[in-house]
Motif scaffolding. Structure first.
Motif, PDB file in Angstrom:
ATOM      1  N   ASN A 152      46.977  51.238  30.951  1.00  0.00           N
ATOM      2  CA  ASN A 152      45.868  52.204  30.939  1.00  0.00           C
ATOM      3  C   ASN A 152      45.255  52.418  32.313  1.00  0.00           C
TER       4      ASN A 152
ATOM      5  N   SER B 263      44.895  54.908  34.221  1.00  0.00           N
ATOM      6  CA  SER B 263      43.954  56.025  34.300  1.00  0.00           C
ATOM      7  C   SER B 263      43.512  56.427  32.907  1.00  0.00           C
ATOM      8  N   PRO B 264      42.201  56.500  32.673  1.00  0.00           N
ATOM      9  CA  PRO B 264      41.721  56.888  31.354  1.00  0.00           C
ATOM     10  C   PRO B 264      41.610  58.402  31.196  1.00  0.00           C
ATOM     11  N   ASN B 265      41.766  59.151  32.276  1.00  0.00           N
ATOM     12  CA  ASN B 265      41.462  60.582  32.268  1.00  0.00           C
ATOM     13  C   ASN B 265      42.632  61.408  31.741  1.00  0.00           C
TER      14      ASN B 265
END
Lengths: 367, 250
Positions: free
Chosen positions: B104, B106-108
């Motif tokens: 994970n 990058s959460p975007n």
């Protein structure tokens, strides 16, 4: 060991899209303007099936409200084309408003004097609406059948609104702009090859952009959410955010379809917001295969093609045939026509590895 | 300073209290086992730490931050990884894809739309695949894995998150003796590099892996200490080892 089926080969998938779209681009050389217009319409309906495949097949969100974005964008386009026909000096108000006792152009209509603003609104309003509506649903963790019910109810509400606000929408009669869409010095005659290529080009754009998005990590996460949304939260992703994004993307695609549809038909009415129509989109995607963008496209072309050329002979029985087809597909072909193709291609040996293992072990192959 | 601190954590539904004023501290690098008979409140405690359920009282501090009332994905992003009691993997995705989703970094969503790279290229990925022994199964759809393999995949997914704290809810549930042995090997290798809280019923497994054991009973802390002390603790024997424990301890 990765899958040996060429159906899952990404290069082969992109190539098949290339072949299909290039092939379709040559259609105007072979067929008459009327049939061409039919195919343009199928291309638009295919965009809708692709939007369903994206949001339902991959995102796990069964939206029965795709017609909202389609209809809103169609009204936006209808208003834009109508205002292209009006003249600020001599003829500033569409005639249906006069018969509804409006003496001035309503504020809602004023921005549509400008074609670019009109197009922008036709795309932006439905997309923003899907963002807000989606945020409300997904933040509250609405899922499964409840999404279907809420989107359906919302669609019915928009239908009533379009139907009832007669002075603004011409109600049941709808808006029929007298002239073809005119933009950038081109007149988009619904029966011309140019218009067909625009529709096909937009379909290609929609399909290939969706395909790209699905092959990105975003696409993977969206499918993980479909499998188990709860689990994805504990990986650290904001599930509602991802769902809003995919829902709004599908709305944007339906909006593009809505604009193109009015360009092809020069007519918009509440029929586009009818519940049956949005459910039909789901059926096209299911018949073609909701887990495949190409499958959804094929489903839309096939079902609508059949409706045009076979459907007339059956008249109202046609709905029963479509319903029966849907039941058969759900029962026997959960992955639709695309699933059939997948199974078929599974028997096609590819690469040396497969043939080697078969020839080196004939006994096992014979069993 | 503790990696995870629970201060008087309480969870009640109307007039029924599931976890009552429960406190414990886990320090960095420790492997803590959480024991207790069915209904002791172990899984609820896990739910409270990871934000799946809201606290009725008390507070939870993770890595120096008060995480009480945060959402699941926010807590996960701070570095809390969780393996569920019933193994939860993405059944329609392949083993490789499951591990990639769990990475994970990058959460975007918009950043992830432009991300086509494969986690498979990273050193971390190879190490984790090697640790859980799923190398030959990377292309297999997760729905077709055996029960043990599914458990290992989920452990691998939690590791892909690169968490500071790993919560493992019954990692050996439903495993054969052979699979249990392999799992305890995995835990042996995680120990020291990671901070772990493990909920477990299997006594021989606990004896093999645990540093400190916390025993819960009816939502409260019953006893805490090294396994040797816990095993001779008369109150623990009474509620747990005495009634159920014999069978497990055989």
């Amino acid at each position: 060991m990765e899958s040996q089926n060429i159906y899952h080969n990404k290069t082969a998938q992109w190539l098949s899209y290339l072949v299909v779209f290039v092939g379709l681009a040559f259609l105007p050389t072979f067929i008459d303007p009327f049939t061409l217009n039919q195919f343009s319409r199928y291309a638009v309906l295919a965009m809708l099936a692709v939007s369903v495949s994206l949001v339902w097949g991959f995102g796990g969100i069964l939206s029965l409200g795709q017609g909202i974005a389609f209809g809103l964008a169609a009204y936006g386009m209808g208003m834009t084309m109508q205002m292209q026909f009006q003249d600020p000096e001599s003829n500033p108000i569409p005639s249906f408003m006069l018969t509804n006792e409006l003496s001035e152009l309503p504020g809602l209509w004023v921005p549509f004097w400008n074609t670019e603003v009109g197009l922008l609104l036709a795309l932006a309003v439905p997309t923003v609406f899907f963002v807000i509506f989606g945020a409300l649903m997904f933040q509250a963790r609405v899922a499964g059948a409840f999404v279907a019910i809420m989107t359906l109810a919302m669609l019915a509400a928009w239908y009533s609104m379009a139907y009832d606000m007669q002075p603004f929408t011409a109600g049941f009669n709808g808006i029929s702009p007298p002239l073809p869409f005119d933009w950038l010095g081109v007149s988009f005659d619904p029966y011309s090859p140019i218009t067909y290529w625009v529709a096909l080009g937009l379909l290609a754009f929609v399909v290939l952009a969706s395909k790209l998005v699905l092959q990105s990590k975003f696409g993977l996460i969206i499918q993980a959410i479909r499998d188990d949304a709860e689990r994805v939260r504990f990986v650290g992703y904001n599930v509602a955010f991802y769902q809003v994004v995919i829902f709004a993307m599908s709305g944007f695609i339906a909006a593009i379809a809505g604009i193109t549809w009015v360009m092809l038909t020069q007519y918009v009415s509440p029929v586009l917001l009818e519940v049956q129509f949005s459910i039909a989109m789901v059926i096209w995607a299911a018949v073609g295969g909701r887990l495949s963008l190409m499958g959804a496209m094929i489903g839309a072309f096939l079902v609508n093609g059949m409706q045009s050329y076979v459907g007339d002979a059956f008249q109202s029985t046609w709905l029963l045939i479509i319903g029966g087809l849907f039941i058969l597909v759900v029962r026997f072909l959960p992955k639709g026509i695309a699933g059939l193709i997948e199974t078929g291609l599974g028997y096609v040996p590819i690469g040396r590895r497969r043939s080697d293992s078969m020839s080196s072990n004939p006994a096992r192959a014979a069993e | 300073m503790g990696m995870l601190e629970l201060h008087g954590v309480t969870k009640a539904y109307d007039d029924f209290t599931v976890v009552e004023s429960f406190s414990f501290d886990v320090i960095e690098g420790e492997l803590r086992c959480l024991l207790g008979p069915n209904g002791a409140g172990k899984s609820t405690t896990m739910d409270l730490i990871t934000g799946r359920q809201k606290l009725s009282g008390g507070k939870i501090v993770f890595d120096g931050r008060d995480i009480t009332g945060m959402k699941e994905h926010e807590i996960a992003r701070l570095g809390v990884g969780r393996k569920f009691q019933v193994p939860a993997v993405f059944r329609e995705l392949t083993v490789r894809e499951n591990l990639e989703v769990a990475d994970n970094r990058s959460p975007n969503p918009f950043a992830n739309m432009r991300w086509f790279g494969r986690s498979g290229d990273s050193r971390n990925f190879d190490q984790i695949v090697d640790l859980v022994g799923l190398g030959p199964r990377l292309g297999t759809q997760a729905g077709f894995l055996s029960h043990g393999e599914t458990q290992w995949l989920e452990i691998g997914m939690v590791l892909m998150q690169n968490p500071k704290l790993l919560l493992m809810d019954e990692p050996t549930a439903g495993m054969t003796e052979h699979e249990k042995h392999k799992t305890s090997e995995i835990f042996g290798r995680l120990k020291g590099n990671h901070t772990l809280v493990v909920v477990e019923h299997d006594m021989s497994f606990v004896r093999e892996i645990a540093d400190v054991v916390t025993v819960m009973h009816l939502g409260k802390l019953l006893a805490e200490g090294p396994m040797k002390e816990i095993e001779v603790n008369s109150r623990v024997r009474e509620v747990y080892l005495g009634s159920e424990g014999n069978g497990h301890d055989a």
